[in-house]
Design a protein around this motif. Structure first.
Motif, short mmCIF file in Angstrom:
data_model
loop_
_atom_site.label_atom_id
_atom_site.label_comp_id
_atom_site.label_asym_id
_atom_site.label_seq_id
_atom_site.Cartn_x
_atom_site.Cartn_y
_atom_site.Cartn_z
N ALA A 37 1.32 0.34 1.98
CA ALA A 37 0.48 1.12 1.07
C ALA A 37 1.09 1.16 -0.33
CB ALA A 37 0.29 2.53 1.61
N VAL A 38 2.41 1.35 -0.40
CA VAL A 38 3.09 1.37 -1.69
C VAL A 38 2.98 0.02 -2.38
CG1 VAL A 38 5.32 1.65 -2.85
CG2 VAL A 38 4.69 3.20 -1.00
N CYS A 39 3.25 -1.06 -1.61
CA CYS A 39 3.17 -2.42 -2.15
C CYS A 39 1.78 -2.70 -2.71
CB CYS A 39 3.47 -3.44 -1.05
SG CYS A 39 5.19 -3.92 -0.94
N GLY A 40 0.78 -2.45 -1.88
CA GLY A 40 -0.59 -2.75 -2.28
C GLY A 40 -1.03 -1.99 -3.51
N THR A 41 -0.63 -0.72 -3.59
CA THR A 41 -1.03 0.10 -4.73
C THR A 41 -0.35 -0.37 -6.01
OG1 THR A 41 -1.34 2.02 -3.30
CG2 THR A 41 -1.11 2.45 -5.66
N LEU A 42 0.95 -0.61 -5.96
CA LEU A 42 1.67 -1.09 -7.14
C LEU A 42 1.17 -2.46 -7.58
CD1 LEU A 42 5.32 -0.03 -6.21
CD2 LEU A 42 3.94 0.92 -8.06
N HIS A 43 0.95 -3.35 -6.60
CA HIS A 43 0.47 -4.69 -6.92
C HIS A 43 -0.92 -4.63 -7.54
CE1 HIS A 43 0.33 -9.03 -6.63
NE2 HIS A 43 -0.82 -8.98 -5.96
N GLY A 44 -1.76 -3.74 -7.01
CA GLY A 44 -3.10 -3.57 -7.55
C GLY A 44 -3.11 -3.02 -8.96
N MET A 45 -2.05 -2.29 -9.33
CA MET A 45 -1.93 -1.73 -10.68
C MET A 45 -1.35 -2.75 -11.65
SD MET A 45 -0.48 2.04 -9.56
CE MET A 45 -0.16 2.60 -11.23
N GLY A 46 -1.00 -3.93 -11.15
CA GLY A 46 -0.53 -5.00 -12.02
C GLY A 46 0.97 -5.12 -12.15
N TYR A 47 1.72 -4.37 -11.34
CA TYR A 47 3.18 -4.45 -11.41
C TYR A 47 3.69 -5.60 -10.53
CZ TYR A 47 3.16 0.15 -13.61
OH TYR A 47 2.96 1.18 -14.46
N GLU A 48 4.85 -6.13 -10.90
CA GLU A 48 5.48 -7.16 -10.09
C GLU A 48 6.20 -6.48 -8.93
OE1 GLU A 48 8.78 -10.77 -10.37
OE2 GLU A 48 7.94 -9.90 -12.20
N VAL A 49 5.84 -6.88 -7.71
CA VAL A 49 6.38 -6.22 -6.52
C VAL A 49 6.97 -7.26 -5.57
CG1 VAL A 49 5.89 -4.68 -4.58
CG2 VAL A 49 4.59 -4.45 -6.71
N LEU A 50 8.17 -6.97 -5.09
CA LEU A 50 8.81 -7.78 -4.06
C LEU A 50 8.81 -6.99 -2.77
CD1 LEU A 50 10.59 -10.13 -2.96
CD2 LEU A 50 12.58 -8.84 -3.81
N GLY A 51 8.22 -7.54 -1.72
CA GLY A 51 8.21 -6.89 -0.42
C GLY A 51 9.32 -7.46 0.45
N ILE A 52 10.01 -6.58 1.18
CA ILE A 52 11.13 -7.01 2.03
C ILE A 52 11.01 -6.36 3.40
CG2 ILE A 52 13.64 -6.84 2.33
CD1 ILE A 52 13.91 -6.89 -0.71
N ASP A 53 11.29 -7.15 4.43
CA ASP A 53 11.33 -6.58 5.78
C ASP A 53 12.19 -7.49 6.64
OD1 ASP A 53 9.34 -4.35 7.28
OD2 ASP A 53 10.27 -5.81 8.62
N SER A 54 12.75 -6.92 7.70
CA SER A 54 13.57 -7.72 8.62
C SER A 54 12.69 -8.46 9.62
CB SER A 54 14.55 -6.81 9.38
OG SER A 54 13.85 -5.82 10.10
N ASP A 55 11.42 -8.07 9.70
CA ASP A 55 10.46 -8.69 10.62
C ASP A 55 9.69 -9.78 9.87
OD1 ASP A 55 8.32 -9.39 12.27
OD2 ASP A 55 8.17 -7.37 13.10
N GLU A 56 9.89 -11.02 10.29
CA GLU A 56 9.26 -12.15 9.61
C GLU A 56 7.73 -12.07 9.66
OE1 GLU A 56 9.65 -17.04 9.48
OE2 GLU A 56 10.89 -15.83 10.83
N ARG A 57 7.19 -11.50 10.75
CA ARG A 57 5.74 -11.39 10.87
C ARG A 57 5.16 -10.45 9.82
NH1 ARG A 57 5.43 -9.64 17.02
NH2 ARG A 57 7.19 -8.42 16.21
N ARG A 58 5.85 -9.35 9.54
CA ARG A 58 5.38 -8.43 8.51
C ARG A 58 5.43 -9.07 7.13
NH1 ARG A 58 7.85 -2.41 9.90
NH2 ARG A 58 6.46 -1.95 11.67
N VAL A 59 6.46 -9.86 6.89
CA VAL A 59 6.59 -10.55 5.61
C VAL A 59 5.43 -11.53 5.43
CG1 VAL A 59 7.98 -12.21 4.31
CG2 VAL A 59 9.09 -10.29 5.49
N ALA A 60 5.16 -12.31 6.48
CA ALA A 60 4.06 -13.27 6.42
C ALA A 60 2.73 -12.58 6.21
CB ALA A 60 4.04 -14.11 7.70
#
Length: 234
Positions: free
Chosen positions: A30-53
């Motif tokens: 939710a945080v990623c999507g909101t920031l990305h939608g506002m036009g900010y550069e966002v890097l998402g990180i997770d230990s689970d490869e499926r979530r990253v994909a």
């Protein structure tokens, strides 16, 4: 009026700010999507490869990588020290959350926001240097209680645990009284920042004249102690 539209809050926003969100569960997404939608550069990180994909497929972040955030070297390789703000959205794994927060602060990240899942978790995150801790379940519960008991308070922005800025419907008790007559500062410890315009309720007059008369049903924005806000006749 959305409080975030006030010029004071606009100064806190910068188009060049970069965010990293560690943990791509529901909250992190939710945080990623909101920031990305506002036009900010966002890097998402997770230990689970499926979530990253999935984050890349759903286009909720500009970039997403799989790594173990408990390893300082992994965070440095991902460029985390170069980010302005890192959000540690690992709420259900306390040890991983605390270590990641500590790693981010030791890497030199200026602003680290961390999600907590309990009061003890809050204390641990603050102890290791989190600049801001959010406790979504607790905050949602408090907000629901406020909305049920004080429906005339439309928006609330908490400055700290004791003080807030609120957007509130002008009560009948304030109708046709001037700002001077209300004497909000002495009676409630509050300062009136803005009132909605009579000719255009969607716009606000900032720092209104002390002799301006308020109208019941219009909207005013005040800043001050939560105790004072709770004493308003709304």
């Amino acid at each position: 009026m959305n409080l975030a539209s006030l010029s004071f809050f606009q100064t806190l926003r910068s188009p060049s700010r970069q965010f990293a969100v560690i943990g791509l569960g529901r909250f992190g997404r939710a945080v990623c999507g909101t920031l990305h939608g506002m036009g900010y550069e966002v890097l998402g990180i997770d230990s689970d490869e499926r979530r990253v994909a999935q984050a890349l497929t759903d286009q909720i972040a500009a970039h997403a990588v799989q790594l173990d955030s408990t390893q300082p070297s992994a965070l440095k390789e991902a460029g985390i020290p170069d980010f302005d703000t890192v959000i540690v959205a690992i709420g259900n794994y306390v040890e991983e959350s605390v270590i990641t927060t500590l790693n981010a602060k030791e890497a030199g990240v200026p602003h680290v926001v961390a999600k907590a899942s309990s009061e003890i978790h809050v204390k641990l995150l603050r102890r290791v240097g989190a600049d801001h801790v959010v406790f979504p379940e607790h905050e949602m519960g408090c907000e629901l209680a406020r909305s049920l008991t004080r429906p005339n308070i439309l928006e609330r922005f908490e400055i700290d645990p004791e003080n807030s800025i609120v957007e509130v419907i002008v009560p009948q008790a304030f109708h046709q009284k001037t700002i001077v007559e209300l004497d909000l500062r002495n009676k409630y410890g509050l300062t009136l920042l803005a009132v909605s315009q009579e000719s255009n309720p969607g716009k606000f007059e900032i720092n209104p004249s002390p002799v301006a008369r308020l109208r019941a049903g219009s909207v005013m924005v005040v800043i001050g102690s939560n105790k004072g806000i709770d004493r308003l006749p709304v």
